[in-house]
Design a protein around this motif. Structure first.
Motif, PDB file in Angstrom:
ATOM      1  N   UNK A 194       0.828  -1.209   0.000  1.00 21.35           N
ATOM      2  CA  UNK A 194       0.000   0.000   0.000  1.00 21.35           C
ATOM      3  C   UNK A 194       0.859   1.254   0.000  1.00 21.35           C
ATOM      4  N   UNK A 195       1.932   1.236   0.770  1.00 20.10           N
ATOM      5  CA  UNK A 195       2.807   2.391   0.840  1.00 20.10           C
ATOM      6  C   UNK A 195       3.373   2.742  -0.529  1.00 20.10           C
ATOM      7  N   UNK A 196       3.936   1.758  -1.215  1.00 23.77           N
ATOM      8  CA  UNK A 196       4.578   2.040  -2.500  1.00 23.77           C
ATOM      9  C   UNK A 196       3.564   2.383  -3.577  1.00 23.77           C
ATOM     10  N   UNK A 205       9.431  -6.315   3.789  1.00 23.44           N
ATOM     11  CA  UNK A 205       9.175  -7.109   2.576  1.00 23.44           C
ATOM     12  C   UNK A 205       8.607  -6.294   1.420  1.00 23.44           C
ATOM     13  N   UNK A 206       8.892  -5.024   1.371  1.00 24.49           N
ATOM     14  CA  UNK A 206       8.250  -4.155   0.394  1.00 24.49           C
ATOM     15  C   UNK A 206       8.584  -4.540  -1.044  1.00 24.49           C
ATOM     16  N   UNK A 207       9.701  -5.234  -1.266  1.00 17.25           N
ATOM     17  CA  UNK A 207      10.055  -5.649  -2.623  1.00 17.25           C
ATOM     18  C   UNK A 207       9.809  -7.139  -2.866  1.00 17.25           C
ATOM     19  N   UNK A 212       2.138   5.322   3.528  1.00 13.59           N
ATOM     20  CA  UNK A 212       3.484   5.242   4.095  1.00 13.59           C
ATOM     21  C   UNK A 212       3.474   5.410   5.604  1.00 13.59           C
ATOM     22  N   UNK A 213       2.565   6.238   6.120  1.00 11.20           N
ATOM     23  CA  UNK A 213       2.531   6.443   7.570  1.00 11.20           C
ATOM     24  C   UNK A 213       2.165   5.154   8.294  1.00 11.20           C
ATOM     25  N   UNK A 214       1.347   4.304   7.672  1.00 19.99           N
ATOM     26  CA  UNK A 214       0.987   3.029   8.294  1.00 19.99           C
ATOM     27  C   UNK A 214       2.183   2.077   8.278  1.00 19.99           C
TER      28      UNK A 214
END
Length: 411
Positions: free
Chosen positions: A88-90, A198-200, A272-274
């Motif tokens: 969600x952030x990215x 694990x964003x990638x 990103x805040x989450x």
């Protein structure tokens, strides 16, 4: 404030009190380097994950193409914690969230509202869980499956679900569903990569491909990630902005400021805040309490307390993209000046919201978090042996509430 620039990401803070952490910084980098790549250290997001994704990028994009099959436009992601916040952030930062929907709740009213927001003719569901047994995600999948069975008037709805989970059916109930044919397509949640780091992983790369981000741009992002990691593993605190930010955090904490507020400016950072709140609070525990906000709106519910003379336990980091408009510049300048007059303040300025810049920023956040915890533990006299995983990558306390939930479910 002094500026230190890693291409596309600029850190501004007072460096005068940070040089004393130079030796701590070297030890913090060494602690990560000696553990990276080893089983059970949960550091495989360093080099191994982005390099693996570069090697298998064709497979992930082929999976996204098979899933869309020219019939679908929307993706509903069922996941909680890192299984949601990373993607969600990215996706939100690059402005591709219009056809991506996120769900993490368990109550029936929330689910009803979520389902009613979807065009079920054009939507597929991405189920994300390493263990495949996360209760919130399991309930969401079961409910979504029932909805699709009723909507499509058929029992087999395996073509409407994609799973991201452990590769082993012995470790994942979700993988068992894939193997049995209940879910047709799947990717991996890789080993020794904690959810918040694990964003990638496959879930995000798959989502980027699904919403139309080009393979070339994803490759550039992954290469930028690898290059940034090398920069943030530089043990020289005078050159490494992740070490500088970590030392600032530690210095602020030791000066009596336990509450760290990270103030993002711009609606692009709503996701990103989450992610950052999870990243910091799961990693640093109660040693530093982290909260995050999106400005300028938060100023109208927090500034009164933030700038109260009785506020003696807070420090702040402001994050924004280089402003172009006069009003934006004025608001940022005025706010940062006002806060700096009363509290320790650091500033992170991003050149833009391109995938390459964001890759460097994401890795900055990863390493800042690890370095903060490590340096703070060094100063307090608490270290771990090289065979032991760093406390910053573990989350044992989460199991306390999960155990009680399982007990309640069994009653």
């Amino acid at each position: 404030m002094t500026e230190t620039i890693v291409k596309d990401v600029t850190l501004k803070l007072d460096l005068s009190n940070l040089s004393k952490y130079g030796e701590n910084a070297k030890k913090a980098v060494a602690a990560i380097k000696e553990r990276a790549g080893k089983k059970g250290q949960f550091l495989n997001w360093i080099e191994i994950l982005p390099q693996n994704q570069l090697n298998t990028i064709d497979n992930i994009f082929d999976l996204a193409q098979k899933a869309k099959n020219k019939n679908y436009t929307d993706l509903a992601i069922l996941g909680i914690g890192g299984s949601r916040h990373t993607t969600e952030s990215l996706v939100r930062m690059i402005g591709k969230e219009g056809n991506v929907h996120f769900y993490s709740s368990v109550d029936s009213e929330s689910f009803r509202r979520f389902i009613n927001s979807l065009d079920l003719n054009k939507t597929q569901f991405l189920v994300v869980s390493k263990s495949g047994g996360t209760i919130e995600t399991t309930v969401a999948y079961e409910n979504a499956k029932k909805v699709m069975q009723e909507f499509l008037e058929r029992e087999d709805v395996s073509d409407r679900f994609i799973a991201m989970t452990d590769i082993s059916a012995e470790k994942s109930n979700l993988r068992k569903l894939v193997n049995s044919g209940d879910i047709q397509l799947s990717g991996c949640v890789h080993d020794d990569v904690g959810g918040r780091f694990s964003i990638f992983d496959d879930a995000t790369i798959f989502t980027l491909a699904y919403v139309g981000v080009s393979k070339e741009d994803v490759i550039k992002m992954l290469n930028a990630s690898l290059n940034a990691q090398k920069e943030y593993l530089n043990p020289d605190i005078n050159e490494n902005i992740a070490l500088q930010q970590a030392a600032f955090n530690v210095q602020s904490r030791l000066s009596g400021n336990q509450k760290h507020f990270i103030e993002y400016f711009g609606d692009a950072f709503q996701g990103t805040i989450l992610w950052e709140k999870q990243l910091k609070n799961e990693s640093l525990k109660a040693r530093i309490s982290t909260d995050t906000n999106v400005g300028p709106g938060y100023l109208h519910y927090n500034a009164e307390a933030d700038l109260d003379s009785a506020n003696k336990d807070s420090f702040f980091t402001f994050v924004y993209v280089t402003p172009q408009e006069k009003v934006t510049k004025a608001v940022l300048t005025g706010v940062i000046n006002a806060y700096s007059n009363m509290h320790p303040v650091s500033v992170v300025e991003l050149k833009d919201l391109s995938l390459t810049t964001l890759a460097k920023f994401i890795e900055f956040k990863h390493f800042e978090t690890l370095f903060t915890g490590n340096i703070l533990r060094q100063v307090e006299g608490y270290t771990t042996s090289s065979e032991t995983a760093l406390p910053e990558v573990l989350q044992p306390n989460v199991e306390i509430y999960k155990k009680e939930v399982r007990k309640a479910m069994a009653e």
